[in-house]
Motif scaffolding. Structure first.
Motif, PDB file in Angstrom:
ATOM      1  N   PRO A  16      -3.664  -9.500  -4.586  1.00 14.11           N
ATOM      2  CA  PRO A  16      -3.481 -10.069  -3.076  1.00 14.11           C
ATOM      3  C   PRO A  16      -4.346  -9.543  -2.198  1.00 14.11           C
ATOM      4  O   PRO A  16      -4.585  -8.275  -2.363  1.00 14.11           O
ATOM      5  CB  PRO A  16      -1.962  -9.893  -2.746  1.00 14.11           C
ATOM      6  N   ASN A  17      -5.023 -10.170  -1.385  1.00 10.74           N
ATOM      7  CA  ASN A  17      -5.770  -9.461  -0.427  1.00 10.74           C
ATOM      8  C   ASN A  17      -5.041  -8.617   0.877  1.00 10.74           C
ATOM      9  O   ASN A  17      -4.439  -9.217   1.482  1.00 10.74           O
ATOM     10  CB  ASN A  17      -6.448 -10.430   0.226  1.00 10.74           C
ATOM     11  N   ALA A  18      -5.189  -7.617   0.608  1.00 13.03           N
ATOM     12  CA  ALA A  18      -4.378  -6.557   1.573  1.00 13.03           C
ATOM     13  C   ALA A  18      -4.918  -6.687   3.131  1.00 13.03           C
ATOM     14  O   ALA A  18      -3.935  -6.417   3.945  1.00 13.03           O
ATOM     15  CB  ALA A  18      -4.583  -5.061   1.224  1.00 13.03           C
ATOM     16  N   LEU A  19      -5.814  -6.994   3.299  1.00 15.79           N
ATOM     17  CA  LEU A  19      -6.346  -7.163   4.730  1.00 15.79           C
ATOM     18  C   LEU A  19      -5.541  -8.435   5.413  1.00 15.79           C
ATOM     19  O   LEU A  19      -4.914  -8.149   6.273  1.00 15.79           O
ATOM     20  CB  LEU A  19      -7.808  -7.609   4.786  1.00 15.79           C
ATOM     21  N   GLN A  65      -9.884  -4.320  -0.476  1.00 15.91           N
ATOM     22  CA  GLN A  65     -11.093  -4.751  -0.367  1.00 15.91           C
ATOM     23  C   GLN A  65     -12.190  -3.856  -0.039  1.00 15.91           C
ATOM     24  O   GLN A  65     -13.325  -4.099   0.729  1.00 15.91           O
ATOM     25  CB  GLN A  65     -11.166  -5.993   0.664  1.00 15.91           C
ATOM     26  N   GLU A 125      -7.374  -4.136  -3.815  1.00 11.57           N
ATOM     27  CA  GLU A 125      -6.648  -4.844  -2.887  1.00 11.57           C
ATOM     28  C   GLU A 125      -7.060  -4.621  -1.456  1.00 11.57           C
ATOM     29  O   GLU A 125      -7.164  -5.699  -0.641  1.00 11.57           O
ATOM     30  CB  GLU A 125      -4.981  -4.936  -2.924  1.00 11.57           C
TER      31      GLU A 125
END
Lengths: 352, 352
Positions: free
Chosen positions: A49-52, B124, B122
């Motif tokens: 999952p994209n933490a941003l 990024q 994650e």
DNA sequence: AGCGATCATGAAACCGGTTACTGTTTATGA
DNA sequence: TCATAAACAGTAACCGGTTTCATGATCGCT
């Protein structure tokens, strides 16, 4: 190659993204069969999952910013290690911001501090921990303090071993005044009366605290201070050498003991002394400040004052965690007691 | 208190968010009057754009992750300083991930590495720099290597002083084999033939490199190796003490020189020697590896091999920047030449 | 006056997640 | 048996920026 998203997973599993999110966060019940299907796809695609995106809506990043002046000074890695130890358990990661105080003018350093302050805020860190730099200034300008103040209004700021005017900052520190008194008392008890103080910077609060402790101890012991035996000028090894050289190249009486502003200066002082043919602690006693890891491995082993870096770090991290989780019980100031480490660089003065 | 957003600015300025974004990034012409109005509001409200939102769409964060085993070992802060120096100019900030190799079993360390690898991905980060840990393993398991490999497929990874099987990683390193040869040759030239090697771990590649250099030099000089004079067991000060104690408490012939796996071990070795009444370099010569900052401030000053930590860091940062900006000219392996620092812990052997 | 190029700006999609709200089933209890 | 709660899942809004596309205004030039 595009990274896979919750949408990809959802599509392939014939469910909605909401469901995917739910299995990701265990935030609501999902039928066992669907959960497994989704889990399977997550593993299959190595989905991360994209933490941003997550942080954007959750308004928390799990990131803590650390601003310090010089990672190369062994004191800082030590408190960093303490920070890590504690914060790891709570799932934080650190932004390290070294303002690079070495080999440059202080103007540049403070501007870098401002810069990092802004960057960290923009990156939405959950909190900022500051060590050294402007928070060490005895008289920090209103303007520089205000910058931090404003950050502090938006997110938790914890100061280690320092302070800023116009306060209400959360701080953790070791009592350096008492520490300096302990060091000085130790020398006085050994019988020294001709004691010098070298290193540090007059404009820095840690120096004024250490000096003030030094003065108090001397005064209480009824020993007359010699102002010309107090010389400041830095925190590095070469500072120690240079200041000792200045001290000992003067005509007249010489000190029998030297209190150094930190361990690096002490190392420089020892270096000078030995080079000059003085034996330690026979001819002269030398003390440090900080208790960096190598202090006890030197020859001779350095008598110094432990600032308990590790605990400093751990405490700061723990306070930060409480601040971030809105635990309002946290006290504004935490003071650690320093610990005198008596080793081999101090002894009674030689008769003369 | 809610932070102010581009929408707030846009509303108050009677423009669209697009326009605000444009003045923020200078990405298209905006009428001078509007620009000023917007700038005014930005200053008035201390508006700070949310980097998460920006990064989410721009697909770049300006963050570089650094994974290292122990920030407390002076070697690492030094290369960190190099990294900072270089990367700062390009606008990067660092995530520091200390896997805490000290006081814990290696299993935990590697699992922490995996954990950080995932977290960094994650979050990024634009790239990851690894020093030590699994990349130092002489025989890294296929599985552990694969984890990094997979990360490397998604974003740039740079390895400092290490490697991983199944490669095609970008690496920068100093030639430690040659370094160890230089150190050993230096001792041989001084007249030593009874030379021991202590410290490090057999399973670590830096140790096998250093050992191999040691062996080559001995062989080339036609000196018979004594395998019982090669003892490994760690990289810390206490390792040095312990291994020296083992070496010197045995019956029979004693070495006249000891090559240590790193500076900390050398410091421990010196400590042991002095405690045991041996004079350095009179009775025994000792060499280090790394050239940590304190090496030249010790008494006696440590003869050691500079790994050029600062340059190592700077080079890694520069390579990382090129990788991030898709400059494909960057060479896969950059090798730095080490530098022998001859100081005071080495001398010709005593006659006997 | 007419026309294309340039300037200045807005509307809306998009990045990749989370979650409030809603609806449909299924289980529970009186 | 029926009301009600709990379980499960989908729709769509939202976080706060950037950017594409479209549009109207302005300008230079013939």
């Amino acid at each position: 190659m595009k990274p896979v998203t919750v949408y990809d997973i959802a599509r392939e599993a014939n469910v909605s993204v909401a469901t995917v999110s739910r299995v990701l966060n265990n935030t609501a019940p999902v039928k066992a069969s669907t959960r497994e299907k989704i889990m399977g796809l997550i593993n299959k695609h190595q989905f991360q999952p994209n933490a941003l995106a997550r942080s954007l809506i959750k308004k928390e990043t799990g990131m803590i910013g650390i601003i310090l002046p010089d990672i190369t000074n062994p004191f800082f890695p030590e408190v960093l290690a303490g920070l890590e130890q504690e914060a790891r358990n709570n799932g934080y990661t650190f932004f390290l911001c070294d303002t690079g105080s070495h080999n440059q003018d202080s103007k540049a350093q403070y501007s870098r501090e401002s810069q990092y302050l802004r960057i960290l805020a923009e990156k939405q860190v959950d909190g900022i921990i500051m060590i050294g730099g402007r928070i060490d200034l005895a008289k920090c300008s209103r303007e520089m303090a205000k910058e931090v103040q404003e950050v502090n209004n938006r997110l938790p700021v914890v100061l280690i071993n320092g302070n800023l005017p116009g306060g209400k900052f959360h701080r953790v520190m070791t009592d350096q005044t008492i520490g300096a008194m302990q060091v000085t008392d130790h020398l006085i008890e050994l019988g020294h009366t001709d004691i010098a103080f070298i290193g540090g910077y007059n404009q820095m609060s840690n120096t004024v605290q250490r000096l003030s402790g030094f003065r108090s101890a001397m005064e209480q012991a009824g020993i007359a201070m010699r102002e010309d035996w107090i010389i400041t000028g830095g925190f590095k090894v070469h500072t120690g050498k240079a200041l000792m050289s200045e001290l000992f190249s003067r005509d007249g009486r010489k000190p029998t003991a030297v209190v150094c502003a930190n361990d690096l200066v002490a190392i420089g002082a020892i270096k000078y002394a030995v080079t000059a043919g003085l034996s330690i602690p026979g001819d002269i006693s030398i003390t440090g400040f900080d208790d960096i890891p190598l202090a006890e491995s030197m020859i001779p082993e350095l008598t110094t004052l432990s600032l308990r870096c590790l605990e400093l770090g751990r405490t700061a991290a723990s306070i930060m965690h409480q601040l971030i989780t809105r635990n309002n019980q946290v006290s504004e100031l935490t003071t650690l007691q320093p610990k005198l480490m008596i080793r081999e660089t101090t002894a009674p003065p030689a008769n003369r």
